[in-house]
Every structure is written in C-alpha cells, then in structure tokens.
Design a protein around this motif. Structure first.
Motif, PDB file in Angstrom:
ATOM      1  N   PHE A 142       0.902  -1.075  -0.223  1.00 10.25           N
ATOM      2  CA  PHE A 142       0.041  -0.009  -0.084  1.00 10.25           C
ATOM      3  C   PHE A 142       0.818   1.163   0.049  1.00 10.25           C
ATOM      4  CE2 PHE A 142       0.585  -1.645   4.162  1.00 10.25           C
ATOM      5  CZ  PHE A 142       1.017  -0.444   4.822  1.00 10.25           C
ATOM      6  N   PRO A 143       0.305   2.408  -0.404  1.00  3.34           N
ATOM      7  CA  PRO A 143       1.176   3.581  -0.332  1.00  3.34           C
ATOM      8  C   PRO A 143       1.244   4.212   0.930  1.00  3.34           C
ATOM      9  CG  PRO A 143      -0.888   3.825  -1.570  1.00  3.34           C
ATOM     10  CD  PRO A 143      -0.933   2.589  -1.001  1.00  3.34           C
ATOM     11  N   LEU A 144       2.103   4.805   1.424  1.00  8.26           N
ATOM     12  CA  LEU A 144       1.960   5.477   2.751  1.00  8.26           C
ATOM     13  C   LEU A 144       1.108   6.912   2.529  1.00  8.26           C
ATOM     14  CD1 LEU A 144       5.577   4.940   4.354  1.00  8.26           C
ATOM     15  CD2 LEU A 144       3.237   3.477   4.444  1.00  8.26           C
ATOM     16  N   PRO A 145       0.461   7.277   3.676  1.00  5.88           N
ATOM     17  CA  PRO A 145      -0.337   8.685   3.629  1.00  5.88           C
ATOM     18  C   PRO A 145       0.383   9.806   3.048  1.00  5.88           C
ATOM     19  CG  PRO A 145      -0.750   7.481   5.766  1.00  5.88           C
ATOM     20  CD  PRO A 145       0.602   6.792   4.869  1.00  5.88           C
ATOM     21  N   CYS A 146       1.844   9.827   3.076  1.00  9.28           N
ATOM     22  CA  CYS A 146       2.316  10.753   2.620  1.00  9.28           C
ATOM     23  C   CYS A 146       2.390  10.766   0.992  1.00  9.28           C
ATOM     24  CB  CYS A 146       3.854  11.076   3.020  1.00  9.28           C
ATOM     25  SG  CYS A 146       4.934   9.559   2.527  1.00  9.28           S
ATOM     26  N   GLY A 147       2.129   9.696   0.342  1.00  8.12           N
ATOM     27  CA  GLY A 147       1.795   9.494  -0.776  1.00  8.12           C
ATOM     28  C   GLY A 147       3.316   9.303  -1.806  1.00  8.12           C
ATOM     29  N   GLY A 163       7.998   5.904  -4.303  1.00  6.58           N
ATOM     30  CA  GLY A 163       6.965   5.906  -5.609  1.00  6.58           C
ATOM     31  C   GLY A 163       7.553   6.875  -6.814  1.00  6.58           C
ATOM     32  N   ILE A 164       6.899   6.674  -7.765  1.00  4.50           N
ATOM     33  CA  ILE A 164       7.040   7.911  -8.593  1.00  4.50           C
ATOM     34  C   ILE A 164       5.824   8.339  -9.146  1.00  4.50           C
ATOM     35  CG2 ILE A 164       9.429   7.384  -9.720  1.00  4.50           C
ATOM     36  CD1 ILE A 164       7.842   6.035 -11.839  1.00  4.50           C
ATOM     37  N   MET A 165       5.690   9.388  -9.636  1.00  2.00           N
ATOM     38  CA  MET A 165       4.585  10.006  -9.893  1.00  2.00           C
ATOM     39  C   MET A 165       4.014   9.377 -11.425  1.00  2.00           C
ATOM     40  SD  MET A 165       3.371  11.489  -7.580  1.00  2.00           S
ATOM     41  CE  MET A 165       3.518  12.109  -5.892  1.00  2.00           C
ATOM     42  N   ALA A 166       2.699   9.337 -11.334  1.00  2.00           N
ATOM     43  CA  ALA A 166       1.977   8.831 -12.874  1.00  2.00           C
ATOM     44  C   ALA A 166       2.194   9.951 -13.669  1.00  2.00           C
ATOM     45  CB  ALA A 166       0.786   8.320 -12.625  1.00  2.00           C
TER      46      ALA A 166
END
Ligand SMILES: Nc1ncnc2c1ncn2[C@@H]1O[C@H](COP(=O)(O)OP(=O)(O)O)[C@@H](O)[C@H]1O
Ligand SMILES: [Mg+2]
Length: 209
Positions: free
Chosen positions: A112-117, A189-192
């Motif tokens: 899952f992604p962390l709330p920080c995004g 993560g990287i932004m879409a």
C-alpha cells in the motif's frame, strides 16, 4: 499411491526446485550485479500479483492460511521486476519455513502507499517461530543461517537487502519469538506521468486471498 503421499512428494519436489532456484539466483546476484539500466516503471501491486500463484501453491501444500491485501492505488516504482519478485519469494520462503512446526500458520502480504503519498510499503508477516532479539541484527549478513547445512545458504536476506538498498529503499524486521515475524520494505514511488504508459496492468486489485 495415497493422496497424502502424493501431497508429501509434491511438497518435497516444490521445495527442492525452490531451493535450487533461489540458490542459483543468489549466486548469480552476487557474481553479476544487475545494471541500473534494467530498471522499469512498474506497479508494485502487479508485481506482487504476478508471484502470487507460486505463493498460493506453497500455502496450499504447507497448509498455511494466506492473507493478501493490495491497494488499488497505482504504486509506481522504478525497479528491476525480476529482482523484486526474488525479494518477495525469498521473504515468503523464509516465512513458510519458519512456520513449519507451528500450530497457527498465517502468511500475510500487504502492499500500500503511505499517507505521505511518495512511499510504497510492502509488508510480509508470518506467525512462525520468530527471530530471537540477539540474532535480528545478524540475519542480513551474508552466510548467516540457522538452518541445517543443506537447507539454508544464508544468502537470501543478504541479497534481499542489497536489492532494496540499490533501489534506495529501506528494509527492516520486527519479530517476537514464538509469535512471528514481519519484514517491512519501503520504496520511493514515482508520480504517474503521462509518459508512463507501458507499466504493468492489473492495477485495480484490492484484496485477494
Ligand atoms: N520469517 C522468518 N522467521 C524466522 N526466522 C527467519 C525468518 N526469515 C529469516 N529468518 C532467519 O534469518 C536467517 C537468514 O535468512 P536467509 O538469509 O534467507 O538465509 P537462509 O534462509 O538460507 O537460512 C535464517 O536462517 C533464519 O534464522
Ligand atoms: Mg532464506
């Protein structure tokens, strides 16, 4: 041949194939580190889904309850997918082995992604025998193993840690003897972006077990 015998032989064959496969991968990793150019933009959830059939098979043969929870949010990361699959399989195969003589056998996989995004978390937990406190700092060292000579190389977690750290990620463990063990991995993560079109599909899975 009785069904129980068939099951036992199938389980034995599977674990031997598995052992040889991971040994080969570990030796390959140590002798030939992967170039950064092999990195691809992938959805981490899809990578987990791709190794799930192997893990499901093991859990059926080893009579382990499997809990899987994968966020449906896109979790794009720059990784070498084969290596990250190896990370997941190394961690789950340790988990299965740790539960061998336990009455409660549950393997849980969460992504899952962390709330920080900006961070993606992968958690792999088992209800196995646990790792004593004084050994927890040793488990990532090369050739550290508590298993019988033919069962463990002690390279699995060393390779896992190297793969994660090469991706600038973090890995850590929480464990309690007699209760179980959780491994946590965090990747950036990287932004879409609009140019990320060829990422792996199946980003819409919420839960599976
Ligand atoms: N999920 C787990 N539960 C209990 N112990 C574990 C777990 N994962 C790893 N370990 C401990 O860490 C050691 C090192 O693991 P690893 O590097 O994969 O080598 P190997 O599996 O070949 O022994 C194992 O021998 C075991 O003692
Ligand atoms: Mg191992």
């Amino acid at each position: 041949m009785k069904e129980s015998d068939l099951k036992m032989y199938a389980s034995l064959m599977l674990s031997e194939v598995d052992r040889t496969h991971s040994l080969l991968n570990e030796l390959l990793f140590i002798s030939k580190p992967q170039p950064q150019s092999d990195l691809k933009t992938c959805n981490l959830g899809s990578i987990v889904m791709e190794v799930l059939p192997i893990i499901k098979n093991h859990s059926i043969l080893k009579e382990v309850e499997l809990e899987v929870s994968i966020s449906k949010a896109p979790m794009l990361v720059q990784i070498n997918p084969q290596q990250v699959k190896q990370v997941i399989l190394n961690l789950t195969s340790n988990a299965f082995e740790a539960m061998d003589n336990c009455s409660k056998k549950t393997l849980s996989i969460k992504c899952f992604p962390l709330p920080c995004g900006s961070k993606i978390r992968l958690e792999i937990s088992d209800t196995g025998k646990g790792i004593p406190c004084h050994l927890q700092e040793k488990i990532f060292e090369p050739f550290f193993s508590t298993k019988e000579e033919k069962k463990g190389t002690g390279l699995g977690l060393y390779v896992v840690k190297n793969i994660v750290e090469e991706l600038n990620g973090k890995i850590w463990v929480k464990s309690e003897t007699g209760v179980g063990t959780s491994f946590f991995i965090e990747l950036t993560g990287i932004m879409a972006h609009s140019n990320v079109k060829n990422m792996s599909s199946r980003a819409d899975i919420i839960t599976a077990s």
